[in-house]
Write a protein that holds these residues in place. Structure first.
Motif, PDB file in Angstrom:
ATOM      1  N   MET A   1       0.758  -1.207   0.015  1.00  0.00           N
ATOM      2  CA  MET A   1      -0.112   0.051  -0.243  1.00  0.00           C
ATOM      3  C   MET A   1       0.943   1.091   0.126  1.00  0.00           C
ATOM      4  N   ASN A   2       0.707   2.235  -0.982  1.00  0.00           N
ATOM      5  CA  ASN A   2       1.593   3.300  -1.074  1.00  0.00           C
ATOM      6  C   ASN A   2       1.097   4.509  -0.124  1.00  0.00           C
ATOM      7  N   ASP A   3       2.124   5.543  -0.070  1.00  0.00           N
ATOM      8  CA  ASP A   3       1.812   6.488   1.129  1.00  0.00           C
ATOM      9  C   ASP A   3       0.355   7.223   0.641  1.00  0.00           C
ATOM     10  N   HIS A   4      -0.112   7.182  -0.446  1.00  0.00           N
ATOM     11  CA  HIS A   4      -1.141   8.137  -0.928  1.00  0.00           C
ATOM     12  C   HIS A   4      -2.279   7.496  -0.050  1.00  0.00           C
ATOM     13  N   TYR A   5      -2.547   6.281  -0.271  1.00  0.00           N
ATOM     14  CA  TYR A   5      -3.428   5.530   0.278  1.00  0.00           C
ATOM     15  C   TYR A   5      -3.542   5.221   1.962  1.00  0.00           C
ATOM     16  N   LEU A   6      -2.151   5.316   2.570  1.00  0.00           N
ATOM     17  CA  LEU A   6      -2.097   5.183   3.908  1.00  0.00           C
ATOM     18  C   LEU A   6      -2.529   6.467   4.539  1.00  0.00           C
ATOM     19  N   LYS A   7      -2.274   7.505   3.747  1.00  0.00           N
ATOM     20  CA  LYS A   7      -2.729   8.892   4.139  1.00  0.00           C
ATOM     21  C   LYS A   7      -4.258   9.110   4.208  1.00  0.00           C
ATOM     22  N   LEU A   9      -6.068   6.651   4.237  1.00  0.00           N
ATOM     23  CA  LEU A   9      -6.816   5.666   5.381  1.00  0.00           C
ATOM     24  C   LEU A   9      -6.863   6.567   6.867  1.00  0.00           C
ATOM     25  N   ASP A  10      -5.864   7.111   7.003  1.00  0.00           N
ATOM     26  CA  ASP A  10      -5.386   7.969   8.329  1.00  0.00           C
ATOM     27  C   ASP A  10      -6.546   8.991   8.427  1.00  0.00           C
ATOM     28  N   ARG A  11      -6.897   9.706   7.298  1.00  0.00           N
ATOM     29  CA  ARG A  11      -7.535  10.796   7.250  1.00  0.00           C
ATOM     30  C   ARG A  11      -9.025  10.378   7.369  1.00  0.00           C
TER      31      ARG A  11
END
Length: 317
Positions: A1-7, A9-11
């Motif tokens: 999972m790349n940084d875009h999707y991690l951010k 998900l967190d948001r």
């Protein structure tokens, strides 16, 4: 999972937390909080709806969770757990005693949803954090006094109280409470007093009796920090020239007494104040460092300081 999707998900998770904790949340506020566009927030809300979260509202207004909808207990990060421990230590020292039992119950509920490893973390670290408070704790005459005050603010209902003044006189007041604040080791109410037809502050530990009435507020009020910052407008401008070697010792008190400007000059630090306590409080504070200060204005403050020094001198000679 790349940084875009991690951010994302967190948001999205954080947005869900906001929906759980507030009756209504605006997309504009969420966009500002998470530093994204409003359109991105709309997409995040759609993601939550697609996941089965019943959200009420629409773009351009506000969002809320359907009444009665329950979510599983929230999970906390290790950093959040550690922050709870530090906050609990602070609350034990400074929280008003009328709120203490309620806070303790709330913390027990927080602890109940922690993972086993986080509970061990609390047990291992909580004895390694302490807050040292060298001021004597004030004692109240009443139980649950601040909850009553806060209820009156939320419901916009007037309070009647018996209050002991500084000279030990008992006064009956009807007030419309704006807020409560903690300052110099005491809890205060900032309120509009119907007896004086003006704003006043009352020390909570001097309240002997308090009753929430069914009478609604006669006017609307803003946030408490607006009143504490602006005062009642009856202020006097004061300018002092202070020796720079003691300026650090005035770091906290100078703001309390109305500092509005501080300029470093060749002869010292020039401090400009707007104070409401020109007749008593300000000269009594000034006398603590008067040998390192020159009064530039007003001349009346020089007279008040001279009279105060003369009075002290006569009493102790």
């Amino acid at each position: 999972m790349n940084d875009h999707y991690l951010k994302k998900l967190d948001r999205v998770t954080a947005i869900l937390t906001q929906l759980q904790s507030k009756p209504i949340v605006r997309a504009q506020d969420l966009a500002q909080k998470f530093d994204v566009s409003v359109r991105t927030i709309y997409r995040d809300i759609k993601t939550l709806e697609n996941a089965g979260i019943p959200i009420i509202g629409e773009a351009g207004s506000g969002y809320s969770l359907m009444d009665g909808y329950k979510l599983p207990p929230v999970m906390f990060t290790k950093e959040e757990v550690l922050s709870f421990i530090a906050a609990e230590k602070l609350m034990q020292k400074f929280l008003h005693e009328s709120l203490g039992s309620h806070y303790q119950t709330a913390m027990e509920k927080v602890r109940s949803v922690l993972k086993y490893s986080d509970k061990n973390l609390i047990e291992n670290i909580e004895k390694q954090i302490d807050v040292f408070n060298y001021h004597a704790k004030t004692e109240d005459n009443l139980r649950n006094v601040i909850p009553i005050i806060l209820e009156s603010i939320a419901e916009k209902k007037q309070l009647t109280m018996e209050y002991k003044t500084m000279d030990s006189k008992i006064s009956t007041r009807t007030i419309e409470a704006v807020g409560v604040f903690f300052e110099f080791n005491y809890w205060y109410i900032w309120a509009y007093c119907l007896l004086r037809n003006d704003f006043r502050q009352f020390r909570v530990d001097r309240i002997l009796q308090i009753i929430k009435t069914q009478n609604s507020f006669l006017q609307e009020y803003g946030q408490i920090n607006e009143y504490k910052r602006n005062g009642d407008g009856n202020k006097t401008k004061v300018r002092l020239l202070v020796d720079r070697k003691i300026i650090n010792y005035l770091a906290n008190s100078k703001k309390y007494y109305g500092l509005i400007e501080e300029v470093d000059t060749e002869n010292g630090v020039e401090l400009t104040f707007e104070t409401e306590w020109i007749n008593d409080g300000f000269p009594r504070w000034l006398i603590t460092f008067a040998d390192y200060a020159t009064i530039l204005e007003p001349e009346s403050l020089q007279v008040k300081l001279h009279d105060l020094i003369h009075k002290i001198s006569n009493k102790h000679t």
